[in-house]
Motif scaffolding. Structure first.
Motif, PDB file in Angstrom:
ATOM      1  N   ASN A 104      -2.322  -2.360   4.159  1.00 34.38           N
ATOM      2  CA  ASN A 104      -2.668  -2.697   2.778  1.00 34.38           C
ATOM      3  C   ASN A 104      -1.577  -2.164   1.842  1.00 34.38           C
ATOM      4  O   ASN A 104      -1.850  -1.430   0.907  1.00 34.38           O
ATOM      5  N   ILE A 116      -0.842  -5.639  -4.207  1.00 36.22           N
ATOM      6  CA  ILE A 116      -1.231  -5.306  -2.834  1.00 36.22           C
ATOM      7  C   ILE A 116      -0.886  -6.486  -1.935  1.00 36.22           C
ATOM      8  O   ILE A 116      -1.248  -7.623  -2.222  1.00 36.22           O
ATOM      9  N   SER A 118      -0.767  -7.759   2.185  1.00 33.85           N
ATOM     10  CA  SER A 118      -1.162  -7.489   3.562  1.00 33.85           C
ATOM     11  C   SER A 118       0.064  -7.469   4.466  1.00 33.85           C
ATOM     12  O   SER A 118       0.826  -8.430   4.523  1.00 33.85           O
ATOM     13  N   ASP A 168      -4.898 -10.813   8.171  1.00 32.95           N
ATOM     14  CA  ASP A 168      -5.537 -10.627   6.860  1.00 32.95           C
ATOM     15  C   ASP A 168      -6.986 -10.171   7.018  1.00 32.95           C
ATOM     16  O   ASP A 168      -7.455  -9.300   6.284  1.00 32.95           O
ATOM     17  N   VAL A 171      -6.981  -6.498   8.365  1.00 28.09           N
ATOM     18  CA  VAL A 171      -6.576  -5.585   7.286  1.00 28.09           C
ATOM     19  C   VAL A 171      -7.717  -5.407   6.289  1.00 28.09           C
ATOM     20  O   VAL A 171      -7.984  -4.293   5.815  1.00 28.09           O
ATOM     21  N   LYS A 172      -8.409  -6.487   5.980  1.00 26.22           N
ATOM     22  CA  LYS A 172      -9.525  -6.418   5.038  1.00 26.22           C
ATOM     23  C   LYS A 172     -10.625  -5.501   5.574  1.00 26.22           C
ATOM     24  O   LYS A 172     -11.203  -4.684   4.836  1.00 26.22           O
ATOM     25  N   THR A 175      -9.301  -1.792   5.618  1.00 27.50           N
ATOM     26  CA  THR A 175      -9.207  -1.277   4.248  1.00 27.50           C
ATOM     27  C   THR A 175     -10.584  -0.907   3.712  1.00 27.50           C
ATOM     28  O   THR A 175     -10.767   0.154   3.104  1.00 27.50           O
TER      29      THR A 175
END
Length: 530
Positions: A104, A116, A118, A168, A171-172, A175
């Motif tokens: 992130n 921000i 990714s 993505d 990472v989401k 995070t």
């Protein structure tokens, strides 16, 4: 941690799980969510332990330079210490929070504004998960961490069509998880574990038929746990031959001050991984549990042990080989018959009886058919009652308690040394429950009533009864609960004469109303409706 904080943690974790909702089914995305929660827990647990080791040196684990000579020496010493204490090791760069922040990343755009973006971390993540397992090689904990993250497929197109899409999504999730403080310094060890089990339950609710493979509702688990710990404060060992996610084993630990060792076996590899994660998340040290991935009936892994307590929720009426060679197996040979190949219920029961210590208690879930079916099953049941006298109690449960099946079930309680060898207790708790959406749920008062009745062997009209062995013999060893607990409700007496008088009064009243309506119609000069 208060109940409010616990519920907040559960809701936060479930919100993260919903990132994958709609992309893949519940029983698939559980592997990712539960696996990443476990990775975060391992990271925080290791960093905390490493900082304890480094405290006297005034160094923080996350500040160690991994590329310097001193840093490498420190990490090598820490690896040996943490693998011994926790069973595994991670470098500072491999910690969950550092990987989440890398994915992130903050970047500066052309207008000098911070954004921000990714960053690609799938390869790093795969390497870290692999490194956790590699760190255990050659140590006592190797079997407990081997292929633990096998089911996290970072290349699956189910979570994203392209590599960027998959990255993505991951990472989401990382995070969002990174923003939750597990607060391991101030949290009771069971709180995070309970939140983890909450998620397992939520996944089970959405997994339909597959849920029964890995999850026993907590209310049912609680009954089994309370039964096998009756009048005991410590257990040397507890065993579950079909342990699923391990929730039954952990539930037993709540009922006593100490459990020396947890043993389990699970055939499904994914569920086996879940059970090991569940143990570690409940702060059970790797030295204290031994869970194997294998078919319990065909390839039992703990035959050299006898256990204080055995709990189980075996798959209902599953198929097994019933190979004639098993007639010489110590688990089955004394019975003279093998359980039928189409219904392995009694094969599991026989296996558990073999593993039960002389002063132990065994409680398992089974379909009602085991209580009355004939042929080989009737022969085995008779042997358990007449020759061994091991059956201590039969408890009937409501239908629709389990995910994936609505059939009513029962609990069989067996002991090799019964305190009351002359009888068997029968409890019919099938009518005590609350309906919640599409499931029936046992309330706290329902559980308390079952346990109190079992422990005191109470006789309660239309609920429980104590049957002598002679009564059971007279019923040809049929243990069907209605034979021993009369729940028949007497029909309400109806006074026909009183009903006739009442009907006559209603008829007279109707005539009066008709006459009144007729008089109104006459005044209005209109036709009456009758």
């Amino acid at each position: 941690m208060s109940d409010e904080q616990k519920k907040l943690l559960e809701s936060q974790l479930w919100a993260i799980a919903n990132i994958l909702r709609g992309k893949i089914s519940a029983n698939q995305f559980q592997d990712y969510i539960l696996g990443f929660i476990f990775y975060k827990y391992l990271s925080e647990k290791l960093e905390k332990k490493a900082n304890e080791f480094l405290k006297s040196d005034g160094i923080l684990f996350n500040d160690i330079d991994e590329n310097s000579t001193d840093g490498k020496a420190i990490l090598e010493a820490l690896k040996e210490a943490t693998v011994d204490a926790l069973g595994y090791f991670l470098k500072p760069s491999e910690l969950f929070t550092n990987l989440a922040k890398k994915g992130n990343a903050k970047v500066i755009n052309e207008d000098d504004e911070e954004q921000i973006q990714s960053t690609f971390i799938l390869e790093d993540l795969a390497n870290v998960l692999n490194a956790i397992e590699k760190s255990t090689m050659g140590s006592e904990s190797q079997d407990d961490f081997d292929n633990l993250f096998y089911d996290i497929d970072l290349n699956s197109t189910k979570i994203g069509r392209t590599t960027k899409d998959r990255n993505d999504v991951i990472v989401k999730i990382l995070t969002a998880l990174d923003e939750i403080d597990f607060d391991l310094d101030n949290t009771d060890g069971d709180v995070l574990g309970d939140a983890y089990e909450y998620l397992i339950g939520q996944f089970a609710a959405g997994a339909g038929q597959k849920a029964g493979e890995f999850y026993t509702p907590q209310q049912v688990s609680s009954i089994l746990a309370k039964i096998v710990t009756t009048r005991k404060s410590k257990l040397k060992s507890v065993y579950d031959p079909t342990c699923g996610s391990g929730s039954l084993l952990l539930r037993v630990a709540r009922e006593v001050d100490e459990v020396g060792h947890f043993y389990g076996q699970e055939q499904n590899r994914t569920t086996y991984n879940l059970a090991r994660m569940n143990m570690i998340l409940h702060d059970v040290n790797y030295h204290k549990f031994d869970i194997k991935n294998e078919d319990t009936l065909e390839k039992p892994q703990h035959l050299d042990f006898k256990f204080d307590a055995i709990v189980a929720n075996p798959p209902f009426s599953a198929k097994w080989s019933a190979n004639p060679l098993f007639s010489n197996d110590d688990r089955f040979s004394q019975y003279g018959r093998l359980a039928p190949g189409t219904k392995a219920d009694f094969a599991f029961i026989q296996h558990m009886v073999h593993q039960l210590d002389d002063n132990g208690i065994m409680a398992c879930i089974a379909p009602h058919g085991v209580l009355f079916r004939g042929a080989a099953e009737g022969h085995i049941r008779k042997y358990l009652i007449e020759d061994r006298n091991y059956i201590d109690a039969i408890i009937g449960l409501p239908s629709n308690l389990f995910y994936g099946t609505s059939i009513p079930t029962c609990i069989l309680v067996l002991k090799k040394c019964k305190e009351t060898p002359e009888n068997i207790l029968f409890i019919d708790a099938s009518n005590d429950f609350e309906k919640v959406k599409n499931q029936n749920v046992l309330r706290e008062q329902d559980i308390d009533k079952i346990i109190k009745t079992y422990q005191n062997r109470e006789i309660i009209e239309k609920y429980s009864n104590v049957a002598t062995l002679e009564e059971v013999k007279a019923n040809d060893y049929n243990l069907n609960i209605p034979r021993y607990v009369n729940t028949f409700e007497d029909a309400i007496e109806i006074n026909i004469d009183a009903i006739a008088v009442k009907l006559q009064g209603i008829d007279n009243k109707m005539k009066e109303v008709d006459n009144t309506i007729a008089s109104f119609c006459k005044e209005l000069n209109i036709k009456t409706p009758f």
